[in-house]
Design an enzyme around this catalytic site. Structure first.
Site, short mmCIF file in Angstrom:
data_model
loop_
_atom_site.label_atom_id
_atom_site.label_comp_id
_atom_site.label_asym_id
_atom_site.label_seq_id
_atom_site.Cartn_x
_atom_site.Cartn_y
_atom_site.Cartn_z
CG ASP A 37 4.21 9.96 2.05
OD1 ASP A 37 3.68 10.41 1.91
OD2 ASP A 37 4.33 8.50 1.43
CG ASP A 224 2.60 5.64 -0.40
OD1 ASP A 224 1.83 5.51 -0.30
OD2 ASP A 224 3.28 6.28 0.76
#
Ligand SMILES: CC[C@H](C)[C@H](NC(=O)C[C@H](O)[C@H](CC1CCCCC1)NC(=O)CCNC(=O)[C@H](Cc1ccccc1)NC(=O)N1CCC(N)CC1)C(=O)NCc1cnc(C)nc1N
Length: 332
Positions: A37, A224
């Site tokens: 992430d 992201d």
């Protein structure tokens, strides 16, 4: 030193996340599938400290706190607690242990063991932890903030860089310490990254919706990997879906849906003079009913930046250049 790991899309739900096998522990190594992430900076796992009801179906980290130097060590008094933008959350305690990803090992990595996870983590049984790859300033460990795995290993790597080569509905690759020049088919266009908010934040130079003309305007975004969709200003999202007959903002979902029989238009972003194209087929997220589909482009809401999530990233070869604080994109 370099490393290379597979990035597996969660098979059951439309590439909602990409999971990497991470090996934790030296004395009793465990392979745990984790969501890499770039939108957070905590490495946390389901663990033997997670209540059974919350951990059902997950691989759990069992730290081996034996006496040798290669054993896991509890970091006394250290705790962590994190809130994500999709309202999920988790918290717990912290160990130091060996963490190996794609053959690259960090001997004393902060491994955050969950004592509490919110319900959406429990139900996502493919995902047994998060591997934070944003900047360490966002790490939630207190009183001593901890470093990300990449910050711990970067000095040992051939280059302080890693790349994401995600695929639509297929296994992709995360490479650490090198750029695989066979993985993309043009030059890489770089742009500076601001670390002020701790994210991989950059400015893109505009966008084009389908076959409309390119709109030149500087906009802020973060890259992201932990966000599924492409989140843009609501006015842009409205213009985009206006190109698809019957597409509309569904109030009950807070999201745009469109007739599954339609193929959404392409989305093109600019970085300087580079044009990155996201095929419309990548922006068809998945069905919400027999005839309505969930759009891959949605509003960023009140966020001060757009979010280049997986639906865009999987269409590109992306270079996260920590050493030069820049991000690179190339067609593939
Ligand atoms: C240290 C914190 C850290 C930096 C934290 N970082 C993030 O939240 C971003 C990060 O990449 C996290 C990592 C996730 C966490 C959950 C498990 C998977 C990984 N990303 C997210 O929270 C977005 C993940 N969720 C998603 O991407 C889901 C998946 C989905 C897709 C299709 C249909 C339905 C759901 N998408 C949505 O929720 N969307 C559908 C609804 C639409 N209106 C928006 C987009 C943060 O900003 N937290 C501050 C924060 C706290 N509280 C809130 C409420 N907002 C916040 N931003």
């Amino acid at each position: 030193l370099t490393g290379s790991a597979v990035a597996n899309p969660n098979p059951s739900n439309f590439d909602r996340e990409y999971l990497v096998p991470v090996i934790i522990g030296a004395v009793t190594p465990q392979t745990i599938n984790m969501d890499l992430d770039t939108g957070s900076s905590d490495l946390w796992v389901f663990s033997n400290s997670t209540p059974g009801a919350q951990a059902t179906g997950h691989v759990v980290y069992q730290p081996n706190t034996c006496n040798a130097s290669t054993c896991a060590k509890l970091l006394p008094g250290e705790t962590w607690s994190i809130q994500y933008s999709d309202m999920s959350s988790s918290s717990g305690i912290v160990y130091s242990d060996l963490v190996t990803i794609g053959g690259a090992a960090v001997s004393s990595q902060a491994v955050e063991a969950a004592q509490i996870v919110s319900s959406s983590f429990t139900t996502d049984t493919a995902n047994s932890g998060l591997l934070g790859m944003a900047f360490s300033s966002l790490n939630t460990c207190r009183p001593q903030q901890q470093l990300t795995w990449f910050d711990n290993i970067k000095a040992s790597l051939a280059a302080e860089v890693w790349t994401a080569n995600l695929q639509k509905g297929a296994a992709g690759t995360y490479n650490f310490g090198y750029i695989d020049s066979t993985a993309y088919n043009s030059n890489i266009t770089y742009t500076p990254v601001s670390t002020l908010r701790g994210f991989w934040e950059f400015t893109f130079s505009g966008y084009q919706l389908g076959s409309s003309s390119f709109v030149t305007t500087d906009m802020a975004a973060i890259a992201d990997t932990g966000t599924t969709l492409l989140l843009l200003p609501s006015a842009v999202v409205e213009s985009y879906w206006a190109q698809v007959p019957s597409a509309h903002l569904e109030p009950s979902l807070g999201a745009y849906i469109y007739p599954c029989s339609a193929t959404p238009p392409n989305f093109t972003f600019g970085i300087g003079s580079y044009r990155g194209v996201v095929p419309g087929s990548y922006l068809a997220y998945g069905p919400v009913s027999s005839q309505w589909c969930y759009g891959g482009i949605q509003s960023q809401g009140s966020s001060p930046f757009s979010v280049f999530g997986d639906v865009l990233l999987k269409a590109q070869f992306v270079v996260f250049d920590v050493g030069n604080l820049r991000i690179g994109y190339a067609a593939k």
